[in-house]
Design a protein around this motif. Structure first.
Motif: not given
Length: 162
Positions: A9-11, A16-19, A24-25, A67-70
């Protein structure tokens, strides 16, 4: 619940978060709406807006910035940004003429468990009240931490806290 299930479930959640946050999205049209020049001042404004407007906790602000801006931030950074904004607000508030205030409405607000007495001008509009004064309850007495104003009448709410 088994350990392999938790790892699976963690993977899945991580994938899903990476996607979702993949550079590129894009949307269907691929159109860029606008470009922002991100400066340190802009990042400080984001921290201030998240905390003051969005009521976001310090740690959640740190996560969002990362997470959003790095951009890595810390509790100390958030605290410093808010303290600098508070000092600017104090300077601005000190320059406001409160002599036209004739009748003040007073009620307590709570900053965590700490009651704070706030005063507002009766004749000001609800969208932009003219703050009259603020008193903070201390262990020994009420201490002014805002600007005093002289009023001909003061209306208090009935509250056992005061």
């Amino acid at each position: 619940m088994s350990r392999p299930l938790v790892y699976r479930q963690l993977r899945q959640a991580s994938a899903a978060l990476d996607d979702v946050f993949s550079p590129a999205r894009t949307d269907d049209t691929g159109e860029v709406f606008f470009m922002l020049p991100v400066t340190q001042r802009w990042l400080d404004q984001v921290i201030l807006a998240l905390t003051m407007v969005g009521h976001v906790a310090f740690r959640a602000t740190i996560e969002l910035m990362r997470d959003l801006f790095g951009v890595p931030t810390s509790l100390g950074t958030n605290h410093t940004v808010l303290q600098q904004a508070a000092q600017q607000a104090i300077a601005i508030n000190a320059g406001i003429d409160r002599s036209p205030i004739d009748t003040g409405l007073h009620d307590e607000l709570f900053q965590g468990p700490q009651p704070v007495l706030a005063g507002v001008d009766v004749l000001s509009t609800s969208s932009s009240p003219n703050c009259c004064n603020v008193k903070r309850r201390t262990r020994h007495a009420l201490a002014y931490c805002g600007v005093r104003c002289r009023t001909s009448a003061t209306i208090f709410s009935r509250s056992p806290a005061w």
